[in-house]
Every structure is written in C-alpha cells, then in structure tokens.
Scaffold this motif. Structure first.
Motif, PDB file in Angstrom:
ATOM      1  N   ASP A  14      -6.762  -2.141  10.153  1.00 51.64           N
ATOM      2  CA  ASP A  14      -5.485  -1.959  10.833  1.00 51.64           C
ATOM      3  C   ASP A  14      -4.686  -3.238  10.644  1.00 51.64           C
ATOM      4  O   ASP A  14      -5.207  -4.337  10.859  1.00 51.64           O
ATOM      5  N   LEU A  15      -3.413  -3.116  10.233  1.00 43.09           N
ATOM      6  CA  LEU A  15      -2.610  -4.298   9.968  1.00 43.09           C
ATOM      7  C   LEU A  15      -1.134  -4.023  10.173  1.00 43.09           C
ATOM      8  O   LEU A  15      -0.717  -2.884  10.341  1.00 43.09           O
ATOM      9  N   THR A  16      -0.352  -5.092  10.136  1.00 40.76           N
ATOM     10  CA  THR A  16       1.104  -4.998  10.181  1.00 40.76           C
ATOM     11  C   THR A  16       1.632  -5.339   8.799  1.00 40.76           C
ATOM     12  O   THR A  16       1.257  -6.372   8.221  1.00 40.76           O
ATOM     13  N   LEU A  17       2.480  -4.478   8.269  1.00 35.24           N
ATOM     14  CA  LEU A  17       3.066  -4.702   6.949  1.00 35.24           C
ATOM     15  C   LEU A  17       4.119  -5.806   7.009  1.00 35.24           C
ATOM     16  O   LEU A  17       4.577  -6.184   8.090  1.00 35.24           O
ATOM     17  N   ALA A  18       4.521  -6.293   5.858  1.00 33.32           N
ATOM     18  CA  ALA A  18       5.513  -7.362   5.770  1.00 33.32           C
ATOM     19  C   ALA A  18       6.837  -6.967   6.419  1.00 33.32           C
ATOM     20  O   ALA A  18       7.566  -7.822   6.912  1.00 33.32           O
ATOM     21  N   ASP A  19       7.144  -5.662   6.457  1.00 33.76           N
ATOM     22  CA  ASP A  19       8.401  -5.211   7.059  1.00 33.76           C
ATOM     23  C   ASP A  19       8.259  -4.864   8.548  1.00 33.76           C
ATOM     24  O   ASP A  19       9.177  -4.343   9.158  1.00 33.76           O
ATOM     25  N   LYS A  35      -7.908   2.946  -7.751  1.00 30.27           N
ATOM     26  CA  LYS A  35      -7.903   3.796  -6.565  1.00 30.27           C
ATOM     27  C   LYS A  35      -8.899   3.297  -5.517  1.00 30.27           C
ATOM     28  O   LYS A  35      -9.254   4.013  -4.597  1.00 30.27           O
ATOM     29  N   GLY A  36      -9.331   2.049  -5.646  1.00 31.88           N
ATOM     30  CA  GLY A  36     -10.327   1.481  -4.751  1.00 31.88           C
ATOM     31  C   GLY A  36      -9.815   1.130  -3.375  1.00 31.88           C
ATOM     32  O   GLY A  36     -10.591   0.938  -2.445  1.00 31.88           O
ATOM     33  N   ALA A  37      -8.480   1.032  -3.231  1.00 35.11           N
ATOM     34  CA  ALA A  37      -7.900   0.730  -1.924  1.00 35.11           C
ATOM     35  C   ALA A  37      -6.499   1.332  -1.868  1.00 35.11           C
ATOM     36  O   ALA A  37      -5.803   1.402  -2.876  1.00 35.11           O
ATOM     37  N   ALA A  38      -6.116   1.750  -0.670  1.00 41.61           N
ATOM     38  CA  ALA A  38      -4.792   2.337  -0.480  1.00 41.61           C
ATOM     39  C   ALA A  38      -4.245   1.926   0.877  1.00 41.61           C
ATOM     40  O   ALA A  38      -4.997   1.635   1.807  1.00 41.61           O
ATOM     41  N   ILE A  39      -2.928   1.929   0.963  1.00 41.95           N
ATOM     42  CA  ILE A  39      -2.230   1.674   2.215  1.00 41.95           C
ATOM     43  C   ILE A  39      -1.794   3.032   2.763  1.00 41.95           C
ATOM     44  O   ILE A  39      -1.234   3.842   2.025  1.00 41.95           O
ATOM     45  N   PRO A  49       3.845  14.161   7.088  1.00 45.49           N
ATOM     46  CA  PRO A  49       2.608  13.611   6.540  1.00 45.49           C
ATOM     47  C   PRO A  49       2.658  12.083   6.476  1.00 45.49           C
ATOM     48  O   PRO A  49       3.736  11.486   6.380  1.00 45.49           O
ATOM     49  N   ALA A  50       1.489  11.469   6.526  1.00 44.89           N
ATOM     50  CA  ALA A  50       1.394  10.022   6.342  1.00 44.89           C
ATOM     51  C   ALA A  50       1.725   9.695   4.885  1.00 44.89           C
ATOM     52  O   ALA A  50       1.527  10.514   3.995  1.00 44.89           O
ATOM     53  N   GLU A  51       2.232   8.490   4.665  1.00 50.31           N
ATOM     54  CA  GLU A  51       2.530   8.037   3.305  1.00 50.31           C
ATOM     55  C   GLU A  51       1.341   7.227   2.804  1.00 50.31           C
ATOM     56  O   GLU A  51       0.899   6.289   3.473  1.00 50.31           O
ATOM     57  N   THR A  52       0.798   7.591   1.651  1.00 49.67           N
ATOM     58  CA  THR A  52      -0.328   6.879   1.061  1.00 49.67           C
ATOM     59  C   THR A  52       0.121   6.232  -0.231  1.00 49.67           C
ATOM     60  O   THR A  52       0.673   6.897  -1.106  1.00 49.67           O
ATOM     61  N   ILE A  53      -0.130   4.937  -0.343  1.00 47.93           N
ATOM     62  CA  ILE A  53       0.277   4.166  -1.517  1.00 47.93           C
ATOM     63  C   ILE A  53      -0.938   3.413  -2.028  1.00 47.93           C
ATOM     64  O   ILE A  53      -1.575   2.666  -1.271  1.00 47.93           O
ATOM     65  N   LEU A  54      -1.287   3.603  -3.294  1.00 43.56           N
ATOM     66  CA  LEU A  54      -2.399   2.842  -3.871  1.00 43.56           C
ATOM     67  C   LEU A  54      -2.066   1.356  -3.806  1.00 43.56           C
ATOM     68  O   LEU A  54      -0.902   0.954  -3.962  1.00 43.56           O
ATOM     69  N   LEU A  55      -3.074   0.550  -3.581  1.00 46.56           N
ATOM     70  CA  LEU A  55      -2.861  -0.872  -3.357  1.00 46.56           C
ATOM     71  C   LEU A  55      -2.061  -1.559  -4.465  1.00 46.56           C
ATOM     72  O   LEU A  55      -1.133  -2.310  -4.154  1.00 46.56           O
ATOM     73  N   PRO A  56      -2.356  -1.332  -5.749  1.00 47.32           N
ATOM     74  CA  PRO A  56      -1.564  -2.022  -6.769  1.00 47.32           C
ATOM     75  C   PRO A  56      -0.062  -1.747  -6.655  1.00 47.32           C
ATOM     76  O   PRO A  56       0.751  -2.646  -6.863  1.00 47.32           O
ATOM     77  N   GLY A  58       1.476  -0.974  -3.849  1.00 44.53           N
ATOM     78  CA  GLY A  58       1.961  -1.367  -2.537  1.00 44.53           C
ATOM     79  C   GLY A  58       1.784  -2.832  -2.207  1.00 44.53           C
ATOM     80  O   GLY A  58       1.984  -3.237  -1.065  1.00 44.53           O
ATOM     81  N   ASN A  59       1.440  -3.644  -3.200  1.00 43.42           N
ATOM     82  CA  ASN A  59       1.239  -5.077  -2.947  1.00 43.42           C
ATOM     83  C   ASN A  59       2.426  -5.721  -2.252  1.00 43.42           C
ATOM     84  O   ASN A  59       2.269  -6.597  -1.406  1.00 43.42           O
ATOM     85  N   PHE A  60       3.636  -5.293  -2.590  1.00 43.92           N
ATOM     86  CA  PHE A  60       4.841  -5.885  -2.018  1.00 43.92           C
ATOM     87  C   PHE A  60       4.943  -5.631  -0.516  1.00 43.92           C
ATOM     88  O   PHE A  60       5.687  -6.324   0.182  1.00 43.92           O
ATOM     89  N   LEU A  61       4.208  -4.653  -0.003  1.00 42.62           N
ATOM     90  CA  LEU A  61       4.238  -4.331   1.422  1.00 42.62           C
ATOM     91  C   LEU A  61       3.351  -5.249   2.260  1.00 42.62           C
ATOM     92  O   LEU A  61       3.494  -5.303   3.480  1.00 42.62           O
ATOM     93  N   LEU A  62       2.422  -5.945   1.600  1.00 41.51           N
ATOM     94  CA  LEU A  62       1.443  -6.757   2.316  1.00 41.51           C
ATOM     95  C   LEU A  62       1.831  -8.222   2.353  1.00 41.51           C
ATOM     96  O   LEU A  62       2.382  -8.753   1.382  1.00 41.51           O
ATOM     97  N   HIS A  63       1.515  -8.864   3.464  1.00 41.24           N
ATOM     98  CA  HIS A  63       1.602 -10.322   3.500  1.00 41.24           C
ATOM     99  C   HIS A  63       0.569 -10.855   2.512  1.00 41.24           C
ATOM    100  O   HIS A  63      -0.497 -10.231   2.333  1.00 41.24           O
ATOM    101  N   PRO A  64       0.806 -11.966   1.860  1.00 40.48           N
ATOM    102  CA  PRO A  64      -0.152 -12.475   0.871  1.00 40.48           C
ATOM    103  C   PRO A  64      -1.560 -12.658   1.420  1.00 40.48           C
ATOM    104  O   PRO A  64      -2.539 -12.348   0.748  1.00 40.48           O
TER     105      PRO A  64
END
Length: 91
Positions: A14-19, A35-39, A49-56, A58-64
């Motif tokens: 569980d996390l908070t996205l950059a936005d 496909k090893g990780a998704a947001i 429906p929930a939005e699912t984004i593969l990690l590669p 969605g990298n821009f959505l995550l804090h570093p």
C-alpha cells in the motif's frame, strides 16, 4: 515506506503515488519479468474498474524511493542474488 502483505502468491504493498493518490503495488515475479509487478489504482467513481498499470509503464507515478523498494521486494521474493525472503503478514 510501503506497507507489504502477502496475499496468496502475490506480495501487495500500500502506498501513495507521486500525485497524492493511494494505490497498491502487486509483486508477482522477478524484475526480469515485465509483468512481475503492477500498480493498481482504485477507481475514483464507485463501480468503475480499478486501473492496472505494469510497473515499467507506471514508473513516473512512483516516488523514486518507492520504485527502489519495489525492485528490492521483487528481488527478495523472486531474485537470485540471495537477499533474505521477507517476513510478511497474511493479508
């Protein structure tokens, strides 16, 4: 910091996205698997429906530091570098 739990074969954080939105990150495979990780972002409208984004993608959505934590969790769960497996609560 991401709060991690075990849910079946997946490790879910569980996390908070950059936005500022709340989301989950689901780890099911190694970093070598695209496909090893998704947001997973909950819907903003009830019943949508929930939005699912593969990690590669969605990298821009995550804090570093969250991105680094996800990579480390993938390595701990599925990697070959000998990191200790995490001790997680059942979710």
């Amino acid at each position: 910091m991401i709060i991690w739990k075990q849910q079946g074969a997946a490790t879910v954080g569980d996390l908070t996205l950059a936005d500022g939105r709340r989301a989950n990150v689901v780890v099911v495979g190694a970093t070598s698997n695209e496909k090893g990780a998704a947001i997973v972002i909950p819907p903003s409208v009830s019943g949508a429906p929930a939005e699912t984004i593969l990690l590669p993608a969605g990298n821009f959505l995550l804090h570093p530091w969250h991105r680094l934590e996800v990579i480390c969790m993938q390595e701990r769960c599925f990697g070959t570098f000998g990191l200790p497996r995490p001790e997680l609560e059942a979710g």
